[in-house]
Design an enzyme around this catalytic site. Structure first.
Site, mmCIF file in Angstrom:
data_model
loop_
_atom_site.group_PDB
_atom_site.id
_atom_site.type_symbol
_atom_site.label_atom_id
_atom_site.label_comp_id
_atom_site.label_asym_id
_atom_site.label_seq_id
_atom_site.Cartn_x
_atom_site.Cartn_y
_atom_site.Cartn_z
ATOM 1 N N HIS A 57 0.859 -1.174 0.000
ATOM 2 C CA HIS A 57 0.000 0.000 0.000
ATOM 3 C C HIS A 57 0.903 1.234 0.000
ATOM 4 O O HIS A 57 1.830 1.326 0.822
ATOM 5 C CB HIS A 57 -0.863 0.036 1.261
ATOM 6 N N ASP A 93 -11.211 -3.509 -1.616
ATOM 7 C CA ASP A 93 -10.459 -3.229 -0.381
ATOM 8 C C ASP A 93 -11.079 -3.934 0.845
ATOM 9 O O ASP A 93 -10.623 -5.011 1.220
ATOM 10 C CB ASP A 93 -10.340 -1.713 -0.161
ATOM 11 N N GLU A 143 -1.974 6.132 -0.537
ATOM 12 C CA GLU A 143 -3.418 6.157 -0.210
ATOM 13 C C GLU A 143 -3.667 7.444 0.579
ATOM 14 O O GLU A 143 -4.331 8.352 0.108
ATOM 15 C CB GLU A 143 -3.784 4.911 0.610
HETATM 16 N N1 ADE Z 1 -5.998 -2.619 5.927
HETATM 17 C C1 ADE Z 1 -7.237 -2.872 5.481
HETATM 18 N N2 ADE Z 1 -7.624 -1.936 4.622
HETATM 19 C C2 ADE Z 1 -6.615 -1.052 4.502
HETATM 20 C C3 ADE Z 1 -6.409 0.133 3.752
HETATM 21 N N3 ADE Z 1 -7.342 0.644 2.949
HETATM 22 N N4 ADE Z 1 -5.243 0.786 3.911
HETATM 23 C C4 ADE Z 1 -4.310 0.313 4.718
HETATM 24 N N5 ADE Z 1 -4.451 -0.800 5.435
HETATM 25 C C5 ADE Z 1 -5.593 -1.481 5.328
HETATM 26 ZN ZN ZN Z 2 -6.100 -2.132 1.257
#
Ligand code: ADE
Ligand code: ZN
Length: 334
Positions: free
Chosen positions: A198, A279, A201
Site C-alpha cells: 500500500h 479493499d 493512499e
Molecule cells: N488494511 C485494510 N484496509 C486497509 C487500507 N485501505 N489501507 C491500509 N491498510 C488497510
Molecule cells: Zn487495502
C-alpha cells in the site's frame, strides 16, 4: 442507472487484486462468530455496527476493523470468512482473486499462523473446485508494527510458503514509509516471493517511489496520490507498474470528498495501468460490482473503460500466461 447497465456490470467477468479478507467480515457473520466463540462485541445489533461505520480517515477505520477481527478464533472461522467472500465473488462474476490476509492481527491474539492459513487456503481450494474461481494469496505485514515483528512473521510463515505468492504492506500509512520494511521485503524476495505494498493512499507520492525502488513491488496498492508527481506518473505509464485502486474505500475514508472527484478514470485515460477493487467491502458499502457501478454513476464510465480496467487487472495478476489468456477469453467472449 438502468437495471440493464447494472446487470451488464455485474455480469462482466471481473478480477479482484486488492481485498483484505478481514475486511470482508460482514456484521451478520461477525455476530454469528461472536456467539459461536463466546466473544463479547461492543455492539447490540447489526444495525448498530453499520451505524458505527462512519469514518473520517484510515485510522478511524483501522481501529474498528482490528476490533471486528477479534471474533475469528479457529480454523473454521477463517474458512467461513473466506468462503463468504468467495460466494459473493461468484454472485458478481469475479473469476480470479488475489486476496490479502494480516497474520499479525491474529498471531498477536495467540492464534497460530497455521490455523489462519489452513482455514483460508481450504476455502480458496474449494472455490476453485466448486465455483471455478482461481486465486493467489498475499500475506501482508502491518506497517504500524516493527520490522522485527514482520521478520518474525515471515519466519513463522516459511513452512506454509507454498500457500501464498507475495508479501504486502498495509495498515497506518502516514509515518510508516515503505523503506522501514526494506530488509524483510528483501528476505521475502530471496525466498521467491513477489512483493506489493500500500502506498500513496493517505501517504505522499514519495512513498510510491520507495515502494517501487526499495521494496521492488510488482504492483502498488492504491497509489492515487501519484497524480501529485508528474515524473512518477510518467514512470507509471512507461513501466506499466499497476495500481490497485479502490474507489468506494477512497470515498469512505475521505481520500476523495465525493466519487465525482475520483481520479481513477483520468489515470486510465493517461495510460496508467489502473485496476478497480473493493479493499474492505463489508466496511465500505460494496464489493466489485458496487465499485464499478459507482464509477458508472458518478464518472460516466463507458463500457470500453470498464473492459479496459478488467484487461489491466488480468495483465497485473500473478497467474501464468496460460491462465491470463483464459481470463482474457472469458472477458472478451462475454
Ligand atoms: N488494511 C485494510 N484496509 C486497509 C487500507 N485501505 N489501507 C491500509 N491498510 C488497510
Ligand atoms: Zn487495502
Amino acid at each position: 442507472m438502468t437495471a440493464a447497465t447494472h446487470d451488464w456490470l455485474n455480469n462482466l467477468p471481473k478480477i479482484e487484486l486488492h481485498l483484505h479478507l478481514e475486511g470482508s467480515l460482514e456484521p451478520e457473520l461477525m455476530f454469528t462468530l461472536a456467539k459461536r466463540n463466546n466473544v463479547e462485541l461492543p455492539f447490540e445489533s447489526v444495525d448498530q455496527i453499520r451505524k458505527a461505520y462512519a469514518f473520517s480517515n484510515l485510522q478511524d477505520f483501522l481501529d474498528i476493523y482490528y476490533q471486528g477481527a477479534n471474533v475469528l478464533l479457529v480454523e473454521r472461522d477463517f474458512y467461513d470468512l473466506t468462503w463468504a467472500y468467495l460466494q459473493k465473488c461468484h454472485e458478481q462474476n469475479v473469476i480470479h482473486v488475489e486476496p490479502f490476509f494480516d497474520p499479525q492481527t491474529h498471531t498477536d491474539r495467540g492464534i497460530s499462523f497455521e490455523v489462519v492459513i489452513t482455514g483460508i487456503s481450504r476455502a480458496l481450494r474449494d472455490a476453485e473446485s466448486k465455483l471455478g474461481i482461481t486465486s493467489r494469496l498475499i500475506m501482508c505485514f502491518l506497517r504500524h508494527l516493527s520490522e522485527e515483528a514482520a521478520l518474525d512473521t515471515l519466519t513463522q510463515a516459511q513452512p506454509f510458503i507454498k500457500h501464498f505468492i507475495a508479501v504486502g504492506l498495509d495498515s497506518s500509512e502516514k509515518g510508516h514509509p515503505p523503506e522501514k520494511f526494506s530488509r524483510v521485503f528483501e528476505k521475502a524476495r530471496e525466498l521467491g516471493l513477489l512483493t506489493v505494498a500500500h502506498a500513496g493512499e493517505e501517504g505522499p507520492a514519495k512513498y510510491i517511489w520507495t515502494a517501487i525502488n526499495d521494496l521492488k513491488v510488482s504492483r502498488v496498492d492504491h497509489g492515487v496520490n501519484a497524480l501529485d508527481d508528474p515524473a512518477l506518473m510518467q514512470h507509471l505509464v512507461d513501466t506499466q507498474i499497476p495500481l490497485t485502486v479502490c474507489p468506494l474505500s477512497n470515498t469512505r475514508l475521505c481520500v476523495f470528498d465525493d466519487m465525482s472527484q475520483h481520479t481513477v478514470l483520468t489515470m486510465l485515460d493517461q495510460g496508467v495501468c489502473v485496476t478497480v477493487n473493493s479493499d474492505d467491502p463489508a466496511y465500505f458499502g460494496g464489493y466489485m460490482t458496487e465499485n464499478f457501478v459507482a464509477l458508472a454513476e458518478s464518472l460516466n464510465m463507458t463500457e470500453e473503460q470498464a473492459i479496459q480496467l478488467v484487461r489491466n487487472s488480468i495483465s497485473a495478476s500473478f497467474v501464468d500466461d496460460a491462465r491470463k489468456n483464459e481470463l482474457l477469453a472469458l472477458l472478451l467472449n462475454d
